[in-house]
Motif scaffolding. Structure first.
Motif, mmCIF file in Angstrom:
data_model
loop_
_atom_site.group_PDB
_atom_site.id
_atom_site.type_symbol
_atom_site.label_atom_id
_atom_site.label_comp_id
_atom_site.label_asym_id
_atom_site.label_seq_id
_atom_site.Cartn_x
_atom_site.Cartn_y
_atom_site.Cartn_z
ATOM 1 N N SER A 1 0.810 -1.227 0.000
ATOM 2 C CA SER A 1 0.000 0.000 0.000
ATOM 3 C C SER A 1 0.835 1.266 0.000
ATOM 4 O O SER A 1 0.324 2.344 -0.323
ATOM 5 C CB SER A 1 -0.911 0.010 1.240
ATOM 6 O OG SER A 1 -0.134 0.169 2.426
ATOM 7 N N GLN A 2 2.116 1.174 0.312
ATOM 8 C CA GLN A 2 2.871 2.378 0.657
ATOM 9 C C GLN A 2 3.154 3.311 -0.521
ATOM 10 O O GLN A 2 3.026 4.529 -0.391
ATOM 11 C CB GLN A 2 4.167 1.978 1.355
ATOM 12 C CG GLN A 2 3.920 1.355 2.718
ATOM 13 C CD GLN A 2 5.180 0.835 3.363
ATOM 14 O OE1 GLN A 2 6.273 1.317 3.091
ATOM 15 N NE2 GLN A 2 5.047 -0.168 4.198
ATOM 16 N N SER A 3 3.540 2.770 -1.660
ATOM 17 C CA SER A 3 3.882 3.658 -2.777
ATOM 18 C C SER A 3 2.664 4.400 -3.305
ATOM 19 O O SER A 3 2.740 5.592 -3.625
ATOM 20 C CB SER A 3 4.554 2.859 -3.902
ATOM 21 O OG SER A 3 5.858 2.482 -3.529
ATOM 22 N N LEU A 4 1.517 3.714 -3.392
ATOM 23 C CA LEU A 4 0.310 4.410 -3.829
ATOM 24 C C LEU A 4 -0.107 5.466 -2.812
ATOM 25 O O LEU A 4 -0.568 6.540 -3.180
ATOM 26 C CB LEU A 4 -0.835 3.415 -4.055
ATOM 27 C CG LEU A 4 -0.956 2.831 -5.466
ATOM 28 C CD1 LEU A 4 -2.123 1.864 -5.535
ATOM 29 C CD2 LEU A 4 -1.105 3.927 -6.510
ATOM 30 N N ALA A 5 0.070 5.164 -1.538
ATOM 31 C CA ALA A 5 -0.266 6.145 -0.511
ATOM 32 C C ALA A 5 0.617 7.385 -0.621
ATOM 33 O O ALA A 5 0.199 8.495 -0.259
ATOM 34 C CB ALA A 5 -0.120 5.517 0.876
ATOM 35 N N PHE A 6 1.829 7.206 -1.144
ATOM 36 C CA PHE A 6 2.781 8.307 -1.290
ATOM 37 C C PHE A 6 2.632 9.021 -2.635
ATOM 38 O O PHE A 6 3.304 10.018 -2.888
ATOM 39 C CB PHE A 6 4.205 7.750 -1.157
ATOM 40 C CG PHE A 6 5.258 8.770 -0.834
ATOM 41 C CD1 PHE A 6 5.319 9.359 0.422
ATOM 42 C CD2 PHE A 6 6.197 9.144 -1.786
ATOM 43 C CE1 PHE A 6 6.291 10.309 0.721
ATOM 44 C CE2 PHE A 6 7.178 10.087 -1.491
ATOM 45 C CZ PHE A 6 7.220 10.670 -0.232
ATOM 46 N N SER A 7 1.729 8.531 -3.496
ATOM 47 C CA SER A 7 1.659 9.055 -4.860
ATOM 48 C C SER A 7 1.234 10.517 -4.914
ATOM 49 O O SER A 7 1.661 11.256 -5.805
ATOM 50 C CB SER A 7 0.716 8.201 -5.719
ATOM 51 O OG SER A 7 -0.613 8.259 -5.235
ATOM 52 N N ASP A 8 0.399 10.981 -3.975
ATOM 53 C CA ASP A 8 -0.012 12.391 -3.981
ATOM 54 C C ASP A 8 1.195 13.305 -3.792
ATOM 55 O O ASP A 8 1.309 14.342 -4.448
ATOM 56 C CB ASP A 8 -1.051 12.655 -2.902
ATOM 57 C CG ASP A 8 -2.418 12.078 -3.242
ATOM 58 O OD1 ASP A 8 -2.632 11.747 -4.419
ATOM 59 O OD2 ASP A 8 -3.257 11.940 -2.330
ATOM 60 N N GLU A 9 2.087 12.910 -2.886
ATOM 61 C CA GLU A 9 3.296 13.713 -2.667
ATOM 62 C C GLU A 9 4.194 13.684 -3.899
ATOM 63 O O GLU A 9 4.801 14.696 -4.268
ATOM 64 C CB GLU A 9 4.056 13.199 -1.447
ATOM 65 C CG GLU A 9 5.257 14.051 -1.079
ATOM 66 C CD GLU A 9 5.879 13.685 0.256
ATOM 67 O OE1 GLU A 9 7.085 13.932 0.425
ATOM 68 O OE2 GLU A 9 5.139 13.165 1.122
ATOM 69 N N LEU A 10 4.256 12.529 -4.558
ATOM 70 C CA LEU A 10 5.064 12.423 -5.776
ATOM 71 C C LEU A 10 4.484 13.293 -6.886
ATOM 72 O O LEU A 10 5.231 13.884 -7.675
ATOM 73 C CB LEU A 10 5.137 10.964 -6.232
ATOM 74 C CG LEU A 10 5.945 10.019 -5.335
ATOM 75 C CD1 LEU A 10 5.785 8.575 -5.810
ATOM 76 C CD2 LEU A 10 7.425 10.403 -5.330
ATOM 77 N N ARG A 11 3.175 13.383 -6.947
ATOM 78 C CA ARG A 11 2.547 14.217 -7.984
ATOM 79 C C ARG A 11 2.871 15.682 -7.780
ATOM 80 O O ARG A 11 2.991 16.442 -8.753
ATOM 81 C CB ARG A 11 1.033 13.993 -7.987
ATOM 82 C CG ARG A 11 0.635 12.605 -8.456
ATOM 83 C CD ARG A 11 -0.857 12.409 -8.429
ATOM 84 N NE ARG A 11 -1.502 13.081 -9.547
ATOM 85 C CZ ARG A 11 -2.768 12.885 -9.895
ATOM 86 N NH1 ARG A 11 -3.520 12.053 -9.202
ATOM 87 N NH2 ARG A 11 -3.285 13.514 -10.921
ATOM 88 N N VAL A 12 3.000 16.096 -6.520
ATOM 89 C CA VAL A 12 3.396 17.482 -6.237
ATOM 90 C C VAL A 12 4.863 17.688 -6.619
ATOM 91 O O VAL A 12 5.231 18.721 -7.194
ATOM 92 C CB VAL A 12 3.172 17.809 -4.742
ATOM 93 C CG1 VAL A 12 3.765 19.176 -4.393
ATOM 94 C CG2 VAL A 12 1.689 17.767 -4.410
ATOM 95 N N ARG A 13 5.688 16.705 -6.331
ATOM 96 C CA ARG A 13 7.125 16.810 -6.584
ATOM 97 C C ARG A 13 7.445 16.703 -8.077
ATOM 98 O O ARG A 13 8.380 17.348 -8.567
ATOM 99 C CB ARG A 13 7.855 15.715 -5.817
ATOM 100 C CG ARG A 13 9.363 15.885 -5.792
ATOM 101 C CD ARG A 13 10.022 14.801 -4.973
ATOM 102 N NE ARG A 13 9.602 14.813 -3.573
ATOM 103 C CZ ARG A 13 10.082 13.977 -2.657
ATOM 104 N NH1 ARG A 13 10.984 13.065 -2.991
ATOM 105 N NH2 ARG A 13 9.665 14.047 -1.420
ATOM 106 N N PHE A 14 6.681 15.875 -8.800
ATOM 107 C CA PHE A 14 6.923 15.662 -10.232
ATOM 108 C C PHE A 14 5.623 15.896 -11.010
ATOM 109 O O PHE A 14 5.046 14.966 -11.583
ATOM 110 C CB PHE A 14 7.414 14.228 -10.481
ATOM 111 C CG PHE A 14 8.641 13.846 -9.713
ATOM 112 C CD1 PHE A 14 9.908 14.225 -10.146
ATOM 113 C CD2 PHE A 14 8.546 13.093 -8.554
ATOM 114 C CE1 PHE A 14 11.051 13.859 -9.434
ATOM 115 C CE2 PHE A 14 9.670 12.716 -7.837
ATOM 116 C CZ PHE A 14 10.933 13.111 -8.281
ATOM 117 N N PRO A 15 5.144 17.143 -11.060
ATOM 118 C CA PRO A 15 3.820 17.401 -11.653
ATOM 119 C C PRO A 15 3.721 17.039 -13.130
ATOM 120 O O PRO A 15 2.628 16.696 -13.617
ATOM 121 C CB PRO A 15 3.627 18.906 -11.429
ATOM 122 C CG PRO A 15 5.026 19.450 -11.288
ATOM 123 C CD PRO A 15 5.794 18.368 -10.595
ATOM 124 N N GLY A 16 4.820 17.103 -13.856
ATOM 125 C CA GLY A 16 4.760 16.795 -15.279
ATOM 126 C C GLY A 16 4.789 15.325 -15.606
ATOM 127 O O GLY A 16 4.712 14.939 -16.776
#
Length: 230
Positions: A211-226
């Motif tokens: 579950s952990q990487s998907l749970a972290f995906s929102d933060e990744l989207r902010v960090r890598f918006p493109g």
């Protein structure tokens, strides 16, 4: 042209296309080719020293597995990460691996446990050296051992085909401080539950692990918006 020569030529083309496919696939999954990167066919021909046909065939295969988008008369780009498709791949993998762990923990096998611990040792070594590529290979090897031990190798191949988006999310997550160590701890807890003959605990550890990487995906989207589809 003689038929045998023609078949040989097709064979060489197919082999070359497969090589290009594998090389580009690995680069995309490792984010060495970032989502949204434009791929020039002429540049790829020069890079791989090949004609247009195997390059075209490789790009067609990459499009089929969802790693590139081909726009006729325009160009080819590395596909953006599709989070809904990543969730579906995660659902598929979790569904299968829960059953796999139940089977293995219900009848612990010392040789399988030894092999799993060997994969964890490889992860620990590569993490210590900062070799994330080798770490990721050992991570995949760990889960592959589980599928093979449960006699569902073909399902591992299916999961791998469906996981191109979640794999890239995991690869973006991996360099985050503490992530590699957490994966090692998760894998160790899963193996201990198998060795202890505790299917329920093994499944619980797996749920948390996946579950952990998907749970972290929102933060990744902010960090890598493109990198992500909106």
């Amino acid at each position: 042209m003689d038929a045998s020569v023609s078949r040989q030529s097709r064979g060489h083309t197919q082999q070359a296309a497969h090589h290009v496919f594998e090389e580009l696939r690995n680069m995309i999954l490792a984010i060495k080719l970032a989502p949204g990167t434009a791929l020039s066919r002429s540049a790829l021909q020069k890079q791989f020293r090949l004609s247009s046909t195997p390059i075209r065939d490789a790009l067609m295969r990459l499009e089929e597995v969802g790693l590139v988008d081909v726009f006729p008369q325009s160009g080819t780009i590395v596909s953006l990460i599709d989070v809904p498709l990543a969730r579906q791949a995660q659902f598929l993998r979790l569904s299968i691996e829960l059953e796999v762990l139940h089977k293995l923990a219900s009848s612990p096998d010392a040789e399988i446990i030894r092999r799993l611990r060997g994969a964890i040792a490889e992860q620990r070594s590569s993490a210590k050296e900062g070799d994330l590529e080798r770490f990721n290979e050992a991570d995949l090897a760990f889960h592959n051992i589980l599928y093979a031990a449960a006699d569902v190798d073909d399902l591992w191949a299916l999961v791998r085909r469906q996981s191109v988006h979640i794999d890239r999310i995991r690869r973006l997550h991996l360099p985050v401080s503490g992530k590699a160590g957490q994966i090692i701890r998760d894998h160790s807890a899963i193996v201990k539950a198998i060795a202890d003959g505790d299917p329920d605990r093994a499944q619980l550890e797996l749920r948390d692990h996946l579950s952990q990487s998907l749970a972290f995906s929102d933060e990744l989207r902010v960090r890598f918006p493109g990198y992500f589809k909106e």
